[in-house]
Scaffold this active site. Structure first.
Site, PDB file in Angstrom:
ATOM      1  N   HIS A   1     -23.836  74.850  67.650  1.00  0.00           N
ATOM      2  CA  HIS A   1     -24.004  75.867  68.692  1.00  0.00           C
ATOM      3  C   HIS A   1     -25.424  75.773  69.261  1.00  0.00           C
ATOM      4  CE1 HIS A   1     -20.197  77.883  67.973  1.00  0.00           C
ATOM      5  NE2 HIS A   1     -20.433  77.806  66.673  1.00  0.00           N
TER       6      HIS A   1
ATOM      7  N   PRO B   1     -28.072  74.504  71.626  1.00  0.00           N
ATOM      8  CA  PRO B   1     -28.098  73.803  72.918  1.00  0.00           C
ATOM      9  C   PRO B   1     -29.073  72.625  72.957  1.00  0.00           C
ATOM     10  CG  PRO B   1     -28.903  76.079  73.148  1.00  0.00           C
ATOM     11  CD  PRO B   1     -28.461  75.902  71.729  1.00  0.00           C
ATOM     12  N   GLY B   2     -30.166  72.699  72.196  1.00  0.00           N
ATOM     13  CA  GLY B   2     -31.120  71.585  72.153  1.00  0.00           C
ATOM     14  C   GLY B   2     -30.494  70.342  71.545  1.00  0.00           C
TER      15      GLY B   2
ATOM     16  N   ASP C   1     -26.842  67.532  60.410  1.00  0.00           N
ATOM     17  CA  ASP C   1     -27.716  68.483  59.742  1.00  0.00           C
ATOM     18  C   ASP C   1     -29.049  67.783  59.667  1.00  0.00           C
ATOM     19  OD1 ASP C   1     -28.122  71.082  58.685  1.00  0.00           O
ATOM     20  OD2 ASP C   1     -28.391  70.187  56.722  1.00  0.00           O
ATOM     21  N   SER C   2     -30.041  68.465  60.134  1.00  0.00           N
ATOM     22  CA  SER C   2     -31.345  67.822  60.209  1.00  0.00           C
ATOM     23  C   SER C   2     -32.423  68.836  59.923  1.00  0.00           C
ATOM     24  CB  SER C   2     -31.544  67.199  61.597  1.00  0.00           C
ATOM     25  OG  SER C   2     -31.326  68.164  62.597  1.00  0.00           O
TER      26      SER C   2
ATOM     27  N   GLY D   1     -37.315  73.776  67.944  1.00  0.00           N
ATOM     28  CA  GLY D   1     -37.583  73.765  66.505  1.00  0.00           C
ATOM     29  C   GLY D   1     -39.042  73.484  66.189  1.00  0.00           C
ATOM     30  N   TYR D   2     -39.269  72.528  65.301  1.00  0.00           N
ATOM     31  CA  TYR D   2     -40.619  72.188  64.846  1.00  0.00           C
ATOM     32  C   TYR D   2     -41.304  71.151  65.736  1.00  0.00           C
ATOM     33  CZ  TYR D   2     -39.273  74.562  60.513  1.00  0.00           C
ATOM     34  OH  TYR D   2     -38.875  75.491  59.588  1.00  0.00           O
ATOM     35  N   ASP D   3     -40.662  70.744  66.832  1.00  0.00           N
ATOM     36  CA  ASP D   3     -41.228  69.707  67.705  1.00  0.00           C
ATOM     37  C   ASP D   3     -42.695  69.950  68.081  1.00  0.00           C
ATOM     38  OD1 ASP D   3     -38.804  68.406  67.590  1.00  0.00           O
ATOM     39  OD2 ASP D   3     -38.264  68.756  69.691  1.00  0.00           O
TER      40      ASP D   3
ATOM     41  N   HIS E   1     -35.498  61.129  65.004  1.00  0.00           N
ATOM     42  CA  HIS E   1     -34.618  61.011  63.843  1.00  0.00           C
ATOM     43  C   HIS E   1     -33.153  61.051  64.267  1.00  0.00           C
ATOM     44  CE1 HIS E   1     -35.423  65.141  64.811  1.00  0.00           C
ATOM     45  NE2 HIS E   1     -34.558  65.622  63.935  1.00  0.00           N
TER      46      HIS E   1
END
EC number: 3.6.1.66
Length: 198
Positions: free
Chosen positions: A12, A14-15, A73-74, A157-159, A184
């Site tokens: 779900h 969107p990124g 899953d990342s 996220g953590y970008d 990744h």
């Protein structure tokens, strides 16, 4: 006329959907998100590894829709934190899955730590589940280290705090094209494309 292969992406986020589309559509896949197919069920991520969670999601959605499903899953693994946040990356600062709160928690835990001790990697496990076939998995990663403060406007996220090894840019400072060559997820998707074509 080119026949596109349909691929349902079990997320779900969107990124993530955007990244999957940018990488898989040029390879002949018609990528659909869970929202686009009307799948609203939340899938529990109770695995202890990225691979276990990806398999759970892929198989649950494939069973429900009877189509090929790719699940990811990342997350971020930081050496100085014993591999945390790991499989808890999305909810590291709490169940609300707040990117900013997660970033602040990581930066707080690494406060005062030298660059050499801030090594990390983004990891991505992908599982593809095709009805009637065995689920297949691949994993990709990108090495780097954690910045002292967020930088950049792109990504999610953590970008903003992940500086890519051999570059002086965070993932959030890279354009989509640049990120999709080295991330990744791109690494895992390239491996998955080869697996699907075999």
């Amino acid at each position: 006329m080119i026949i596109m292969k349909e691929a349902i992406i079990a997320t779900h986020n969107p990124g993530k959907v955007k990244e999957f589309k940018e990488i898989l559509e040029p390879r002949g896949y018609d990528v659909k998100s869970l929202a686009e197919i009307g799948f609203t069920e939340e899938i529990e991520e109770t695995g202890h590894t990225f691979e276990e969670n990806a398999i759970m999601k892929a198989e649950a959605v494939a069973k429900a829709v009877n189509k090929m499903v790719i699940a990811d899953d990342s997350g971020l693994s930081i050496d100085n934190l014993g591999g945390r946040p790991g499989v808890y990356s999305a909810r590291y600062a709490g169940e609300q899955k707040d990117d900013q709160a997660n970033i602040e928690k990581v930066l707080s835990e690494l406060k005062g730590i030298e660059k050499e001790q801030r090594t990390a990697r983004f990891r991505c496990a992908l599982a593809v589940s095709i009805p009637g076939e065995e689920t297949k998995t691949v994993e990709g990663h990108v090495e780097g280290y954690i910045a002292e403060e967020p930088r950049g406007e792109y990504g999610f996220g953590y970008d903003p705090i992940f500086i890519v090894k051999d570059k002086d840019k965070t993932m959030a400072e890279l354009t989509s094209d640049e990120k999709n060559k080295i991330s990744h997820r791109a690494d895992a998707l390239k491996k998955l494309s080869k697996l699907l074509e075999a």
